[in-house]
Design a protein around this motif. Structure first.
Motif, PDB file in Angstrom:
ATOM      1  N   VAL A 136       0.843  -1.200   0.000  1.00 48.63           N
ATOM      2  CA  VAL A 136       0.000   0.000   0.000  1.00 48.63           C
ATOM      3  C   VAL A 136       0.879   1.250   0.000  1.00 48.63           C
ATOM      4  O   VAL A 136       1.726   1.411   0.878  1.00 48.63           O
ATOM      5  N   ARG A 137       0.666   2.105  -0.980  1.00 48.27           N
ATOM      6  CA  ARG A 137       1.371   3.394  -1.031  1.00 48.27           C
ATOM      7  C   ARG A 137       0.412   4.470  -0.515  1.00 48.27           C
ATOM      8  O   ARG A 137      -0.704   4.619  -1.016  1.00 48.27           O
ATOM      9  N   GLN A 138       0.840   5.187   0.492  1.00 45.11           N
ATOM     10  CA  GLN A 138       0.052   6.263   1.105  1.00 45.11           C
ATOM     11  C   GLN A 138       0.650   7.591   0.659  1.00 45.11           C
ATOM     12  O   GLN A 138       1.807   7.881   0.955  1.00 45.11           O
ATOM     13  N   SER A 139      -0.124   8.395  -0.056  1.00 52.25           N
ATOM     14  CA  SER A 139       0.323   9.717  -0.503  1.00 52.25           C
ATOM     15  C   SER A 139      -0.250  10.763   0.435  1.00 52.25           C
ATOM     16  O   SER A 139      -1.404  10.659   0.861  1.00 52.25           O
ATOM     17  N   CYS A 140       0.556  11.765   0.743  1.00 50.41           N
ATOM     18  CA  CYS A 140       0.137  12.805   1.683  1.00 50.41           C
ATOM     19  C   CYS A 140       0.411  14.179   1.101  1.00 50.41           C
ATOM     20  O   CYS A 140       1.051  14.301   0.062  1.00 50.41           O
ATOM     21  N   ASP A 141      -0.057  15.214   1.804  1.00 53.32           N
ATOM     22  CA  ASP A 141       0.216  16.568   1.346  1.00 53.32           C
ATOM     23  C   ASP A 141       1.716  16.856   1.388  1.00 53.32           C
ATOM     24  O   ASP A 141       2.200  17.700   0.646  1.00 53.32           O
ATOM     25  N   VAL A 142       2.438  16.140   2.233  1.00 59.83           N
ATOM     26  CA  VAL A 142       3.905  16.227   2.293  1.00 59.83           C
ATOM     27  C   VAL A 142       4.447  14.799   2.244  1.00 59.83           C
ATOM     28  O   VAL A 142       4.319  14.052   3.215  1.00 59.83           O
ATOM     29  N   GLY A 143       4.978  14.380   1.105  1.00 55.73           N
ATOM     30  CA  GLY A 143       5.617  13.073   0.977  1.00 55.73           C
ATOM     31  C   GLY A 143       4.658  11.909   0.811  1.00 55.73           C
ATOM     32  O   GLY A 143       3.462  12.078   0.592  1.00 55.73           O
ATOM     33  N   GLU A 144       5.234  10.719   0.911  1.00 54.00           N
ATOM     34  CA  GLU A 144       4.459   9.491   0.834  1.00 54.00           C
ATOM     35  C   GLU A 144       5.215   8.383   1.551  1.00 54.00           C
ATOM     36  O   GLU A 144       6.400   8.487   1.816  1.00 54.00           O
ATOM     37  N   VAL A 145       4.479   7.318   1.875  1.00 51.71           N
ATOM     38  CA  VAL A 145       5.074   6.137   2.490  1.00 51.71           C
ATOM     39  C   VAL A 145       4.626   4.936   1.667  1.00 51.71           C
ATOM     40  O   VAL A 145       3.445   4.794   1.360  1.00 51.71           O
ATOM     41  N   ASP A 146       5.582   4.088   1.299  1.00 50.65           N
ATOM     42  CA  ASP A 146       5.259   2.875   0.564  1.00 50.65           C
ATOM     43  C   ASP A 146       5.323   1.708   1.544  1.00 50.65           C
ATOM     44  O   ASP A 146       6.397   1.211   1.881  1.00 50.65           O
ATOM     45  N   TRP A 147       4.147   1.317   2.050  1.00 49.62           N
ATOM     46  CA  TRP A 147       4.036   0.204   2.995  1.00 49.62           C
ATOM     47  C   TRP A 147       4.159  -1.079   2.185  1.00 49.62           C
ATOM     48  O   TRP A 147       3.174  -1.708   1.853  1.00 49.62           O
ATOM     49  N   ALA A 148       5.394  -1.457   1.831  1.00 46.85           N
ATOM     50  CA  ALA A 148       5.611  -2.548   0.886  1.00 46.85           C
ATOM     51  C   ALA A 148       6.672  -3.554   1.334  1.00 46.85           C
ATOM     52  O   ALA A 148       6.955  -4.500   0.605  1.00 46.85           O
ATOM     53  N   GLU A 149       7.233  -3.375   2.515  1.00 43.20           N
ATOM     54  CA  GLU A 149       8.278  -4.300   2.959  1.00 43.20           C
ATOM     55  C   GLU A 149       7.669  -5.641   3.360  1.00 43.20           C
ATOM     56  O   GLU A 149       6.660  -5.692   4.064  1.00 43.20           O
ATOM     57  N   VAL A 150       8.312  -6.703   2.879  1.00 51.26           N
ATOM     58  CA  VAL A 150       7.904  -8.069   3.177  1.00 51.26           C
ATOM     59  C   VAL A 150       9.112  -8.772   3.786  1.00 51.26           C
ATOM     60  O   VAL A 150      10.237  -8.596   3.303  1.00 51.26           O
ATOM     61  N   PRO A 151       8.927  -9.557   4.855  1.00 51.13           N
ATOM     62  CA  PRO A 151      10.076 -10.232   5.454  1.00 51.13           C
ATOM     63  C   PRO A 151      10.750 -11.185   4.469  1.00 51.13           C
ATOM     64  O   PRO A 151      10.080 -11.783   3.624  1.00 51.13           O
ATOM     65  N   ALA A 152      12.068 -11.320   4.594  1.00 50.22           N
ATOM     66  CA  ALA A 152      12.829 -12.214   3.709  1.00 50.22           C
ATOM     67  C   ALA A 152      12.386 -13.665   3.875  1.00 50.22           C
ATOM     68  O   ALA A 152      12.377 -14.433   2.925  1.00 50.22           O
ATOM     69  N   SER A 153      12.000 -14.013   5.088  1.00 48.21           N
ATOM     70  CA  SER A 153      11.469 -15.359   5.346  1.00 48.21           C
ATOM     71  C   SER A 153      10.463 -15.260   6.483  1.00 48.21           C
ATOM     72  O   SER A 153      10.505 -14.342   7.297  1.00 48.21           O
ATOM     73  N   GLY A 154       9.529 -16.184   6.514  1.00 45.79           N
ATOM     74  CA  GLY A 154       8.513 -16.167   7.557  1.00 45.79           C
ATOM     75  C   GLY A 154       7.479 -15.093   7.331  1.00 45.79           C
ATOM     76  O   GLY A 154       7.340 -14.562   6.219  1.00 45.79           O
ATOM     77  N   VAL A 155       6.728 -14.754   8.403  1.00 49.11           N
ATOM     78  CA  VAL A 155       5.657 -13.779   8.278  1.00 49.11           C
ATOM     79  C   VAL A 155       5.752 -12.635   9.281  1.00 49.11           C
ATOM     80  O   VAL A 155       4.915 -11.742   9.280  1.00 49.11           O
TER      81      VAL A 155
END
Length: 179
Positions: A136-155
């Motif tokens: 999920v990419r969150q866009s804001c009035d100042v910047g953005e955050v890409d909530w996209a990190e997935v663990p290398a292994s496991g959950v």
């Protein structure tokens, strides 16, 4: 004493907000079932006052996605060819929704950082149990955050700065044995 409690509560709240991220309301579901993915947004990006857009990249296997409209926001779907087509209601599906975006129509429609909201996509889960990651990419009035990190292994998302939203898909229940 009241001031100390107030400061402690404020510090705890700020710590929670700093570590908060976009999450799923229901983080578990059954394989092969219809699923309503409700993405919870608890605050704007760091240093921002408003969330102005949310873009959800759908994981492979999440089929037939349909976004829920939001008053004051424009929803847009992006379709793409599938690596593995599937059958649905007697039709071969070779192209499907891979991304859903919502954009605030105006500054008045944007989500203030002090408020909470939800963005919803309905679809069908894969027949196999496992873990699905919604980026999920969150866009804001100042910047953005890409909530996209997935663990290398496991959950476990522990230690990730911007974890993707995790859905644990469990096996479908075995049919009951009837005599």
């Amino acid at each position: 004493m009241h001031l100390i409690r107030t400061l402690a509560a404020s510090t705890a709240l700020l710590s929670a907000l700093a570590s908060a991220h976009v999450t799923l309301d229901q983080p578990q579901a059954v394989a092969g079932s219809a699923y309503k993915a409700v993405f919870k947004v608890g605050h704007a990006c760091a240093g921002a006052s408003f969330t102005t857009g949310i873009t959800v990249r759908l994981p492979a296997g999440f089929r037939g996605a349909q976004p829920m409209p939001k008053a004051g926001w424009t929803a847009v779907v992006q379709r793409a060819a599938l690596a593995e087509p599937y059958e649905s209601h007697g039709r071969r599906i070779s192209e499907d929704v891979v991304e859903v975006s919502w954009r605030a129509n105006s500054a008045d429609s944007a989500l203030p950082t002090a408020f909470y909201d939800e963005f919803t996509v309905r679809g069908t889960l894969p027949a196999q149990a496992g873990t699905l990651w919604f980026k999920v990419r969150q866009s804001c009035d100042v910047g953005e955050v890409d909530w996209a990190e997935v663990p290398a292994s496991g959950v476990s998302t522990e230690g990730l700065k911007a974890p993707a939203a995790r859905l644990q898909v469990g096996p479908a229940a075995a049919p009951a044995h009837v005599h």
